[in-house]
Design an enzyme around this catalytic site. Structure first.
Site, PDB file in Angstrom:
ATOM      1  N   GLU B  65      11.260  -0.234  54.051  1.00 41.59           N
ATOM      2  CA  GLU B  65      11.054  -0.144  55.500  1.00 41.59           C
ATOM      3  C   GLU B  65      12.128  -0.905  56.264  1.00 41.59           C
ATOM      4  O   GLU B  65      12.506  -2.018  55.908  1.00 41.59           O
ATOM      5  CB  GLU B  65       9.671  -0.698  55.870  1.00 41.59           C
ATOM      6  CG  GLU B  65       9.366  -0.565  57.352  1.00 41.59           C
ATOM      7  CD  GLU B  65       7.883  -0.714  57.661  1.00 41.59           C
ATOM      8  OE1 GLU B  65       7.065  -0.072  56.964  1.00 41.59           O
ATOM      9  OE2 GLU B  65       7.539  -1.474  58.581  1.00 41.59           O
ATOM     10  N   GLY B 160      -0.031   1.538  67.750  1.00 43.41           N
ATOM     11  CA  GLY B 160       0.900   0.695  68.503  1.00 43.41           C
ATOM     12  C   GLY B 160       0.133  -0.377  69.248  1.00 43.41           C
ATOM     13  O   GLY B 160      -1.093  -0.314  69.367  1.00 43.41           O
ATOM     14  N   ALA B 206     -10.431  -4.853  64.507  1.00 38.21           N
ATOM     15  CA  ALA B 206     -11.610  -4.067  64.129  1.00 38.21           C
ATOM     16  C   ALA B 206     -12.861  -4.924  64.188  1.00 38.21           C
ATOM     17  O   ALA B 206     -12.806  -6.153  64.008  1.00 38.21           O
ATOM     18  CB  ALA B 206     -11.422  -3.517  62.717  1.00 38.21           C
ATOM     19  N   TYR B 323       8.722  -4.248  52.745  1.00 36.70           N
ATOM     20  CA  TYR B 323       9.112  -4.634  54.095  1.00 36.70           C
ATOM     21  C   TYR B 323      10.408  -5.434  53.966  1.00 36.70           C
ATOM     22  O   TYR B 323      10.390  -6.600  53.592  1.00 36.70           O
ATOM     23  CB  TYR B 323       8.001  -5.461  54.746  1.00 36.70           C
ATOM     24  CG  TYR B 323       6.747  -4.655  54.967  1.00 36.70           C
ATOM     25  CD1 TYR B 323       6.703  -3.705  55.979  1.00 36.70           C
ATOM     26  CD2 TYR B 323       5.628  -4.812  54.149  1.00 36.70           C
ATOM     27  CE1 TYR B 323       5.557  -2.926  56.190  1.00 36.70           C
ATOM     28  CE2 TYR B 323       4.484  -4.047  54.352  1.00 36.70           C
ATOM     29  CZ  TYR B 323       4.457  -3.103  55.370  1.00 36.70           C
ATOM     30  OH  TYR B 323       3.337  -2.324  55.569  1.00 36.70           O
ATOM     31  N   ARG B 327      16.982  -6.659  55.426  1.00 35.93           N
ATOM     32  CA  ARG B 327      17.852  -7.463  54.559  1.00 35.93           C
ATOM     33  C   ARG B 327      17.881  -6.845  53.174  1.00 35.93           C
ATOM     34  O   ARG B 327      16.937  -6.171  52.761  1.00 35.93           O
ATOM     35  CB  ARG B 327      17.324  -8.895  54.479  1.00 35.93           C
ATOM     36  CG  ARG B 327      17.386  -9.577  55.835  1.00 35.93           C
ATOM     37  CD  ARG B 327      17.065 -11.040  55.683  1.00 35.93           C
ATOM     38  NE  ARG B 327      16.497 -11.564  56.924  1.00 35.93           N
ATOM     39  CZ  ARG B 327      15.780 -12.663  56.993  1.00 35.93           C
ATOM     40  NH1 ARG B 327      15.528 -13.381  55.892  1.00 35.93           N
ATOM     41  NH2 ARG B 327      15.307 -13.076  58.152  1.00 35.93           N
ATOM     42  N   THR B 466      39.683   7.325  40.833  1.00 34.62           N
ATOM     43  CA  THR B 466      41.058   7.336  41.326  1.00 34.62           C
ATOM     44  C   THR B 466      41.874   6.248  40.627  1.00 34.62           C
ATOM     45  O   THR B 466      43.074   6.375  40.442  1.00 34.62           O
ATOM     46  CB  THR B 466      41.078   7.125  42.851  1.00 34.62           C
ATOM     47  OG1 THR B 466      40.055   7.917  43.420  1.00 34.62           O
ATOM     48  CG2 THR B 466      42.407   7.519  43.442  1.00 34.62           C
TER      49      THR B 466
END
Lengths: 646, 646
Positions: B65, B160, B206, B323, B327, B466
């Site tokens: 994420e 949200g 909740a 999460y 980084r 290469t």
């Protein structure tokens, strides 16, 4: 600055043609040879463009005229002749129009169907003759529409012989070839390339030579693309005619019609029909030997070669049109002596390219139909087009059913009696079937002294390439692995290799080893055990007539088994082993046991029951060895299977 | 009998899956790695199907994420991170939705555009988060339509955070994630895969843990396909949650969210936001070392590894969601220690597969964009589809113009000052440019002591492959053959070869030698003379900025230069040299001299004029040696050219 470059695209595309092209000379050798799939985007350019390109390249060509056969058997033979003479590389062939033979019908002997077969099944660029006199506009339009539907692209527009002496011009009717030319251009615009006939001595019914030239000019100006001449006996005749044509403004190609004299009677008949006069110097030679066919033919070949040389050397002639009279020997001999017969010494790919415009981009086929390419074309004829060079949706290619095993172009060239001699008047068991397969492979005569030169799955003797595998094939067929298709692995041989090469020079060809065979369920059981050891290396499909199917193929993807790498081209991958179409091939392969073999025998006869038993109980197996750079492991697989059984 | 076989097709297609599949294990390793073109028809199956297949194969996976960056520079860095972390093989990544950051806009930092870039330019399966609270139905539908248009296929549906404390449910509004799930299914049917959030400790708002579970069940029954959980600190927390979910009938995949602790402050902030409590045993370790970032990160890695192991060992967990906090180090370390990081040790093909559904069948590209695959995707983004796996009409592929050289995913990773150090603060002549090219090839520092790690045509150091050509490349660059792309010839190396291999195992890979460079017209004149000797072997295209174009390529056909042969597959031909698209590439390649290099200097400055001179007068050349089984002749061509000049 990005905007600046806008104009350079067009500038560069014009300068592009300035760059020397290494393929120029190669592609100028393009002909109707039918062994390699599409390599040039312009392979199927129009006939008039091909003619122009060959002329620009200074490359001489030839074409061949045939008439439709009278019987179905003769049609089968003519198709074989198309294949054989097609191998020499004619730019096109043409098929004459026989008003008396129901020429536009679906009969296997009709002009229309013979031309259709030449285009679609033999891959030959073909001109269909068509006459117009005594026909209605609707009839003619109907013929032309049918020709277009069948993929024919070229028409030779002729008047034809009026029926009866009392012929009179019809008002608004089709009285002359020029009416037909105009009609074609009116109704079909530029779709067809149109050829018309030229008469170097003038048409026998014309008022004069000059009047006839004017008629020819009318035909050309009405839209004809090129001219083929009536036969003639002296090169001067042609040179004069050509100059006279040019003098009145005819600039299209004019192709001399060449008639190699093949016999006394055919010459007399032709001369009578065409109202030509044979020059005295020729009569002087022929009359004394008129009962010696071979002598006359030899003389005819000499005469034709010498006249053709003179024509070609003049620089005015780029192509020669041969009146073959449906015979092979004399014309082929003339062409070989002229150096125009360009048979590719390399093996043909199992392909038989179709010249139908919609198959222009076809470039890959399942290997299963390698020996039955005409059947493949037939069963895929309803496909609308060939996106990706093949079936549109590879997960569900719809193969036409092969209902009629007696389609004349799929018929065996051998009659029933011959087949019985080869495959056995009476079978005594499965082993007698093994023997037939083995004799076909070895080329040795069977126990009754007959060579087995064809099989239900292959109407021709073994391919040169398959000969490489002969010893191994013999061994496995003896033991009941009844092979019907195989190829060795090839790891980058030059494309010019005489045995395995194909395609343009400078390339490299590759193959994965392939083996396809019928075999008993007992052998299949052992085989499956052995195949576990080769799981990562060998892909297999095993199916019986009921459709029971065992495979380790990933998903439904085809496996490429023949491919070529060429300078300046994308990779060509002409044959694949495709799990989906294998099930359609399976239907055909099993059906051939019954249709071609079992039905040779009486119902309920032991021989018929043996074939029926094999049909009902055997499996059809194909094996691919994916490790093409290593030694072919398929023989080891079979060896291991036999060992396991012992 | 043909009719009899009708039913067998379906019978066989069901039994087909019974056959052991050698590719089963291989395809289960399928991931978002972006180096190989399409090899499986089902490569682009839906995310939920991939998940199911991986689970069935017992194959563990991970996902990552990220949140959208704040600045354009950070966006460039994040995209590089996508590329690097994508190499480890995540099943998907997800991008969070930042309502404050104009998340659905076209800004380069918006959630929408970052997700778009991940899918289209990095080839990563991507989930875009979307929140619904305080938004209108039209807004949400607009976002979803845009996501679909951009090729996004997965949405994480969230409520949200309500704005302000005084939030109240709106009647008929979007109050909960379940409303968004229903809306997506109503408006877009089954197009999107939908993910929802699960709270192992219950949602902080909740009424109760049980009530929250009921909400989750509602979301799943409304059409969600799988669940990703909030972070948690103890495996037991997850196991209990999972069992409770199952107990009430939630059967879809539940993916644990893993948060490797990476620092004291980030942990505190996250805990505050998510209203979670850090267990005492963790606090006890962290508090004493809270100022030692490295120590905390090491501990975080240990902790995460041990928890992940326990989760995976339980058999209940098939994938882990990380999460990352944008980084790399900690997450990568955890994944490597778990054995989940599956970087392919083999070189990537010059490809960067796009995950846009319309590019599902794309399987071939011009080699020119080998080092600029994102630019290629950008310039072909308007193509409607990819018939034949590429441009629809190869004779006129319409490339988009590259107007804006500052598209953030095409931007150089290095800032101006660094580029000046590498490419020269001041150029004294063409030779100083030769030197820059040479230093890039050799890896040696330039005269001012700086290594040249990128070039305008290549933002990364030289590829391993290469490196095989390094000595020759150095020699020719010193003398003004300024190479920007090359590959050695390869004649059938195993696909598992660490340097040149690619694609599934058991295959063989091939290449034609390729060399592309800028050079002066003087050298081009000599080169053209030399190339005459190699006419049949070497294909060339030589073009200047004005579009003057010299080539010996036949017609407009592409030349295959990289291909692979694999078990049970068609031939894969990922790169070609294509004469038509070369002219579009030419525009881009010449423009980079100006846009990336010349513009580093003041207008009218000598340095700028030197680059401008090269841009205006040099040619761009590509050479292909078609004889891949022989020793590469391109060095000899260049050698001969220099000799001719002396």
């Amino acid at each position: 600055m990005v905007n600046e470059t806008q104009h350079t695209h067009s500038a560069s595309s014009s300068s592009r043609s300035d760059g020397g092209s290494s393929s120029g000379s190669e592609s100028s050798k393009d002909n109707s040879r039918c062994s390699t799939p599409v390599l040039d985007a312009d392979r199927h350019e129009r006939l008039r463009e091909k003619m122009r390109r060959r002329q620009d390249a200074g490359d001489k060509w030839f074409s061949l005229e045939f008439f439709p056969p009278r019987t179905a058997n003769a049609a089968v033979n003519l198709i074989s002749r198309f294949d054989r003479m097609g191998a020499g590389g004619p730019l096109f062939i043409d098929v004459t129009w026989h008003p008396a033979g129901d020429p536009g019908s679906d009969k296997e002997t009709s002009s229309m169907i013979i031309a259709n077969t030449a285009v679609n099944y033999c891959g030959l660029e073909t001109i269909l003759h068509m006459t117009c006199c005594n026909q209605t506009k609707d009839d003619i339009t109907g013929h032309l529409q049918k020709a277009k539907r069948l993929g024919l692209k070229n028409i030779m527009a002729l008047r034809g012989d009026p029926a009866g002496e009392e012929w009179e011009e019809e008002v608004d009717g089709f009285n002359y070839a020029v009416d037909l030319v105009k009609h074609i251009r009116n109704e079909f615009e530029d779709y067809f390339d149109i050829c018309v006939a030229g008469y170097p001595k003038g048409h026998p019914e014309a008022e004069s030579y000059e009047a006839d030239l004017r008629h020819l000019k009318e035909k050309v100006f009405a839209g004809a693309d090129f001219i083929i001449t009536q036969l003639f006996f002296r090169p001067e005749t042609f040179f004069k005619f050509m100059k006279d044509c040019q003098a009145i403004g005819i600039t299209c190609p004019i192709i001399p019609g060449i008639f190699p004299i093949q016999g006394y009677h055919s010459l007399r008949q032709l001369v009578k029909l065409s109202k030509l006069e044979v020059p005295q110097e020729i009569k002087d030679v022929i009359e004394p030997i008129k009962d010696n066919d071979a002598a006359i033919r030899n003389y005819g070949v000499e005469l034709a070669v010498s006249m053709c040389r003179e024509l070609l050397d003049s620089g005015m002639v780029h192509g020669l049109h041969f009146y073959t009279l449906n015979r092979e020997v004399a014309t082929t001999e003339v062409l070989k002596r002229l150096g125009l017969w360009k048979e590719d010494p390399r093996r043909p790919l199992p392909w038989a390219v179709s010249a139908h415009p919609k198959r222009r981009v076809e470039d890959v086929r399942p290997i299963f139909w390698a020996s039955r390419p005409k059947s493949y074309i037939y069963r895929t004829q309803e496909w609308d087009d060939f996106p990706n060079g093949r079936w549109g949706n590879s997960s569900s290619p719809a193969f036409g059913e092969l209902k009629d095993y007696y389609l004349f172009y799929l018929k065996s060239k051998s009659p029933r009696e011959e087949l019985l001699k080869m495959w056995g008047e009476e079978l005594t068991g499965e082993e007698s079937v093994f023997e037939v397969f083995t004799c076909y492979i070895t080329g040795e005569p069977n126990r009754n002294g007959y060579k087995v030169t064809c099989m239900p799955w292959n109407d021709d003797p073994l391919a040169t390439e398959t000969n490489l595998l002969k010893d191994q094939l013999e061994k496995v067929n003896r033991r009941g692995i009844l092979t019907i298709n195989s190829q060795p692995n090839i790891n980058g041989k030059p494309s010019t290799d005489p045995i395995v090469g194909w395609g343009p020079s400078g390339g490299y060809v590759f193959q994965k080893a392939y083996l396809e065979f019928f075999t008993s369920s007992e052998i299949v059981t052992a085989l499956l055990k052995v195949l576990k050891k080769y799981e990562l290396r060998v892909n297999y499909h095993i199916v019986n007539v009921k459709g029971q199917n065992i495979t380790n193929a990933p998903d439904l993807q085809p496996n490429a088994v023949t491919w070529g790498i060429f300078p300046g081209r994308e990779i060509i991958q002409p044959t694949v082993v495709d799990p989906v179409s294998f099930l359609s091939w399976k239907d055909e392969a099993f059906a051939l046991w019954i249709e071609q073999w079992a039905k040779l025998y009486e119902e309920e006869s032991p021989s018929r029951m043996i074939i029926q038993y094999i049909h009902d109980n055997y499996y059809l197996v194909n094996l691919v060895d994916n490790d093409f750079p290593l030694e072919n492991c398929l023989w080891q697989v079979v060896e291991d299977t036999f060992e396991l059984l012992n």
